[in-house]
Motif scaffolding. Structure first.
Motif, PDB file in Angstrom:
ATOM      1  N   LYS A  54      85.893  80.879  39.882  1.00 40.13           N
ATOM      2  CA  LYS A  54      85.589  79.676  40.350  1.00 40.13           C
ATOM      3  C   LYS A  54      84.140  79.726  40.926  1.00 40.13           C
ATOM      4  O   LYS A  54      84.199  79.809  42.448  1.00 40.13           O
ATOM      5  CB  LYS A  54      86.341  78.781  41.141  1.00 40.13           C
ATOM      6  N   LEU A  86      80.923  79.265  43.275  1.00 39.76           N
ATOM      7  CA  LEU A  86      81.064  78.336  44.570  1.00 39.76           C
ATOM      8  C   LEU A  86      79.674  77.813  44.645  1.00 39.76           C
ATOM      9  O   LEU A  86      79.245  77.445  45.844  1.00 39.76           O
ATOM     10  CB  LEU A  86      81.156  79.639  45.586  1.00 39.76           C
ATOM     11  N   GLU A 142      78.117  69.582  42.833  1.00 41.40           N
ATOM     12  CA  GLU A 142      79.332  68.810  42.178  1.00 41.40           C
ATOM     13  C   GLU A 142      79.462  68.868  40.676  1.00 41.40           C
ATOM     14  O   GLU A 142      80.391  69.403  40.142  1.00 41.40           O
ATOM     15  CB  GLU A 142      79.473  67.317  42.705  1.00 41.40           C
ATOM     16  N   LYS A 164      78.296  70.717  38.772  1.00 46.73           N
ATOM     17  CA  LYS A 164      78.258  72.134  38.067  1.00 46.73           C
ATOM     18  C   LYS A 164      79.745  72.751  38.338  1.00 46.73           C
ATOM     19  O   LYS A 164      80.188  73.783  37.685  1.00 46.73           O
ATOM     20  CB  LYS A 164      77.280  73.034  38.804  1.00 46.73           C
ATOM     21  N   ARG A 165      80.169  72.488  39.419  1.00 44.10           N
ATOM     22  CA  ARG A 165      81.540  72.961  39.921  1.00 44.10           C
ATOM     23  C   ARG A 165      82.591  72.168  38.790  1.00 44.10           C
ATOM     24  O   ARG A 165      83.474  72.742  38.424  1.00 44.10           O
ATOM     25  CB  ARG A 165      81.784  72.516  41.298  1.00 44.10           C
ATOM     26  N   SER A 172      82.562  73.727  35.204  1.00 44.22           N
ATOM     27  CA  SER A 172      83.357  74.894  35.200  1.00 44.22           C
ATOM     28  C   SER A 172      84.947  74.665  35.374  1.00 44.22           C
ATOM     29  O   SER A 172      85.646  75.367  34.574  1.00 44.22           O
ATOM     30  CB  SER A 172      82.852  75.725  36.310  1.00 44.22           C
ATOM     31  N   TRP A 187      86.164  66.809  45.756  1.00 43.17           N
ATOM     32  CA  TRP A 187      86.217  68.252  45.412  1.00 43.17           C
ATOM     33  C   TRP A 187      85.923  69.185  46.459  1.00 43.17           C
ATOM     34  O   TRP A 187      86.023  70.268  46.529  1.00 43.17           O
ATOM     35  CB  TRP A 187      85.077  68.273  44.521  1.00 43.17           C
ATOM     36  N   TRP A 227      86.571  73.328  47.404  1.00 45.31           N
ATOM     37  CA  TRP A 227      85.619  74.210  47.267  1.00 45.31           C
ATOM     38  C   TRP A 227      85.476  75.129  48.719  1.00 45.31           C
ATOM     39  O   TRP A 227      85.250  76.130  48.880  1.00 45.31           O
ATOM     40  CB  TRP A 227      84.289  73.421  46.968  1.00 45.31           C
ATOM     41  N   ASP A 237      88.002  77.868  48.763  1.00 46.29           N
ATOM     42  CA  ASP A 237      87.418  78.789  48.060  1.00 46.29           C
ATOM     43  C   ASP A 237      86.466  79.926  48.891  1.00 46.29           C
ATOM     44  O   ASP A 237      86.598  81.031  48.858  1.00 46.29           O
ATOM     45  CB  ASP A 237      86.938  78.582  46.776  1.00 46.29           C
TER      46      ASP A 237
END
Length: 217
Positions: free
Chosen positions: A87, A89, A93, A95-96, A99, A179, A183, A186
């Motif tokens: 995932k 890093l 927002e 782009k995360r 994916s 989100w 994140w 992670d």
């Protein structure tokens, strides 16, 4: 917090502004030194108030001072620019979400951020050697800081603050709480993370405070 609403707004504005700065890539040595000085000044002036929100700014200052600038540059670029991992890093927002959830959700969220900015007549700010996207975490925090500043202005001049409070709730719910906690988890558990393990842990505490604070308004 046993202080006035204007004092609370000052702390909220400053905290969002601080986190916005912490997630900008300070490649230039002068900008990096300015960041350190900003943290020290905030710790001196608002540290005890930030502690009441769960943010230990002293821990952030210590981890920055205990590491070299070169360590900071390597960690930031490897975590947030390289984009490697199951995932990625990258703290953006859309782009995360692209994916994790696909183009449709990512596009919707990006458009919503731009809509919020347009409601305040804003054009995404481009500056220094690192220009963040409109939905980069730094940009999102900067916008929340602006909304809090707007509320401060309204209340201090006797104007109604209902709409801007609702905008804060809606923006935070849609673009922060949705989100960033995942994140953060992670980042904290990534073995490359040392400085940002501390920064993100404190950010997690801040978002918990904000979620409760906004939920009671």
């Amino acid at each position: 917090m046993s202080v006035s609403i204007l004092d609370v707004l000052n702390v909220r504005h400053s905290t969002y502004d601080m986190f916005s700065d912490l997630f900008l890539y300070k490649f230039d040595v002068n900008e990096y030194q300015q960041l350190l000085e900003k943290i020290r000044t905030l710790e001196e002036k608002l540290g005890k108030y930030m502690e009441e929100t769960g943010v230990e700014i002293t821990e952030i200052r210590k981890v920055l001072e205990e590491n070299k600038r070169s360590d900071y540059l390597i960690e930031y670029s490897s975590l947030f620019i390289a984009g490697v991992g199951v995932k990625p890093l990258i703290p953006v927002e859309s782009k995360r979400l692209f994916s994790l959830m696909g183009e449709r959700v990512a596009t919707f969220k990006y458009s919503d951020v731009v809509r919020f900015y347009s409601s305040r007549g804003l054009v995404p700010k481009l500056g220094s050697q690192f220009s963040p996207e409109p939905d980069h975490i730094s940009s999102l925090f900067a916008f929340m800081s602006l909304l809090v500043e707007e509320e401060f202005h309204n209340r201090s001049t006797g104007k109604d603050a209902f709409k801007v409070v609702q905008d804060q709730k809606n923006f935070a719910t849609s673009h922060l709480f949705s989100w960033i906690p995942d994140w953060i988890n992670d980042v904290v558990h990534d073995p490359r993370s040392r400085i940002y393990k501390v920064v993100c842990s404190q950010l997690g505490n801040w978002l918990k405070f904000e979620k409760d604070f906004l939920g009671e308004r």
